[in-house]
Each structure stands twice: as structure tokens, then as C-alpha cells.
Design a protein around this motif. Structure first.
Motif, PDB file in Angstrom:
ATOM      1  N   ARG A   1      15.620  -3.757  -6.391  1.00 27.20           N
ATOM      2  CA  ARG A   1      14.631  -4.850  -6.399  1.00 27.20           C
ATOM      3  C   ARG A   1      14.951  -5.885  -5.323  1.00 27.20           C
ATOM      4  N   THR A   2      16.216  -6.239  -5.176  1.00 23.50           N
ATOM      5  CA  THR A   2      16.575  -7.243  -4.169  1.00 23.50           C
ATOM      6  C   THR A   2      16.450  -6.699  -2.749  1.00 23.50           C
ATOM      7  N   ARG A   3      16.522  -5.390  -2.591  1.00 23.76           N
ATOM      8  CA  ARG A   3      16.457  -4.777  -1.263  1.00 23.76           C
ATOM      9  C   ARG A   3      15.126  -4.093  -0.993  1.00 23.76           C
ATOM     10  N   LEU A   4      14.159  -4.245  -1.878  1.00 23.93           N
ATOM     11  CA  LEU A   4      12.901  -3.516  -1.786  1.00 23.93           C
ATOM     12  C   LEU A   4      12.225  -3.677  -0.429  1.00 23.93           C
ATOM     13  N   HIS A   5      12.302  -4.860   0.149  1.00 25.10           N
ATOM     14  CA  HIS A   5      11.655  -5.134   1.433  1.00 25.10           C
ATOM     15  C   HIS A   5      12.253  -4.339   2.596  1.00 25.10           C
ATOM     16  N   GLU A   6      13.467  -3.844   2.435  1.00 24.34           N
ATOM     17  CA  GLU A   6      14.114  -3.112   3.526  1.00 24.34           C
ATOM     18  C   GLU A   6      14.178  -1.609   3.270  1.00 24.34           C
TER      19      GLU A   6
ATOM     20  N   THR B   1      12.350   2.199   2.370  1.00 26.17           N
ATOM     21  CA  THR B   1      11.149   3.035   2.342  1.00 26.17           C
ATOM     22  C   THR B   1      11.217   3.783   1.019  1.00 26.17           C
TER      23      THR B   1
ATOM     24  N   GLY C   1       4.859  -0.874  -3.193  1.00 22.82           N
ATOM     25  CA  GLY C   1       5.024  -0.335  -1.850  1.00 22.82           C
ATOM     26  C   GLY C   1       5.429   1.117  -1.779  1.00 22.82           C
TER      27      GLY C   1
ATOM     28  N   HIS D   1      11.306  -5.344 -14.244  1.00 24.16           N
ATOM     29  CA  HIS D   1      10.617  -5.341 -12.956  1.00 24.16           C
ATOM     30  C   HIS D   1       9.223  -4.740 -13.121  1.00 24.16           C
TER      31      HIS D   1
ATOM     32  N   HIS E   1       3.616  -1.322 -10.128  1.00 21.54           N
ATOM     33  CA  HIS E   1       2.275  -1.492  -9.565  1.00 21.54           C
ATOM     34  C   HIS E   1       1.365  -0.418 -10.154  1.00 21.54           C
TER      35      HIS E   1
ATOM     36  N   ARG F   1       5.579   2.850   9.910  1.00 24.09           N
ATOM     37  CA  ARG F   1       6.644   1.901   9.527  1.00 24.09           C
ATOM     38  C   ARG F   1       7.650   1.735  10.618  1.00 24.09           C
TER      39      ARG F   1
END
Length: 191
Positions: free
Chosen positions: A13-18, A20, A37, A101, A104, A191
Motif C-alpha cells: 500500500r505504501t509503495r503502490l505508486h511505484e 506495476t 491501478g 485497504h 477498486h 508506463r
């Protein structure tokens, strides 16, 4: 074979932005709730996406997700056999949701289908019960249904695969739409 690297739900969750995120569940399971995502590439199509997954792995870390972690571990092993390094989400979407968490859901609606594991438990239990009842009421040979399901469950545990899940995954309610593999591959290329 070695066990793939696993990320816990909180770390992911903390690294989701980095990351794939690749969800290897069926399209129906994916539609019922997935990590924000995530791209849906069902396990049986993972080899079709190898060039794009290699590119994603070259640009950063790939996280493979399923319901419990078993299919994503299989996908990671398949990818590793083709030179693609990927991590798995420990405990899958079940652990993600249990950690508080959000999943989606397209359209923001509630979960509309049962998880595959739950469908397998229902089907196996119903067939075992039916075999026992028909064996008592009609003919003892019907008890072979129960024995067949028991043998299948043992084989499933030993091989870490599930033939019943593969069959149930092909039912219409588990495939509300086809996996849009081309859209997932295009997103990976971009990406």
C-alpha cells in the motif's frame, strides 16, 4: 524452485505508486474488486504478455496479485522462468482487504460475485453431499461422486492447482466481460 519475494499488504500500500500491479485472477474476480491501478492479465494469458512484462520489470518493480497468493506465486515462477523478476502480494486481495485497504470496483458498486475459493468450496461440498445422499437413497455407486471430489481436493492440495476453479472460471457468471488483454498490454507499454 525458489519462493518469489512477497510484499505484505501494508508495504504494498505504501509503495503502490511505484509498483506495476498485475492481477492474474479471472476477469470476473478482477471486476469484483482489485487493487487500485491493477491491470488484469489472467494467469492463463501471462505468457502472452511477456514482452510487456519484461519492459515493466525493467522500469520498476512488478507486483503480481491474486485472491490468496497461490496463483500469483505460480505466475511469479512462470515469469522468473522467462527472466522476469516479480514479487507477489502475500495473502492476495484477501489480505489487502483484511488490512483495511480499499479494493477498486468498476462503477464503484458492491461486490457482485463470490470469490473463486468460495465457489469451489460450495461446489465441492454440494457434490459430496449429493453423492452421499444419492448413494444412500438410490444406489451405492453414487458415492463415487464423493470419492472423486475427495481425490480432486487431495490432488489440488498436492499440486497447488485447482481443476474445479479452472472449470468454474469458465462459467458465464465468472466472465462478465472478457479480459481486455490488449488494453492491459497497451497500459504496460505506456508506463
Amino acid at each position: 524452485m525458489t519462493t518469489p519475494t512477497a510484499l505484505g499488504a501494508d508495504e504494498a500500500r505504501t509503495r503502490l505508486h511505484e509498483l506495476t500491479v498485475i492481477d492474474v485472477r479471472t476477469p470476473g474476480e478482477f471486476a469484483s474488486g482489485h487493487l487500485p491501478g491493477a491491470l488484469n492479465i489472467p494467469l492463463n494469458r501471462i505468457e502472452d504478455a511477456l514482452p510487456e512484462l519484461r519492459g515493466a520489470a525493467d522500469r520498476g518493480e512488478v507486483l503480481v496479485v491474486c485472491a490468496s497468493g497461490a496463483r500469483s506465486e505460480n505466475a511469479c515462477r512462470t515469469l522468473a522462468g522467462h527472466g522476469v523478476t516479480a514479487a507477489t502480494l502475500a495473502g492476495g486481495t484477501g489480505a489487502w482487504a483484511a488490512g483495511g485497504h480499499d479494493l477498486h470496483r468498476p462503477g464503484g458498486g458492491p461486490r457482485t460475485s463470490w470469490a473463486m475459493e468460495r465457489q469451489v468450496r460450495l461446489t465441492a461440498g454440494a457434490v459430496v453431499l449429493l453423492g452421499l445422499l444419492l448413494g444412500l437413497l438410490v444406489h451405492p455407486a453414487f458415492q463415487l461422486l464423493s470419492a472423486g471430489i475427495a481425490a480432486g481436493l487431495v490432488l489440488s492440495a498436492v499440486t497447488d492447482t485447482c481443476g474445479m476453479a479452472a472449470v468454474l472460471g469458465r462459467l458465464p457468471h465468472n466472465r462478465p466481460r472478457a479480459a481486455d488483454l490488449e488494453a492491459s498490454l497497451a497500459a504496460l507499454r505506456g508506463r
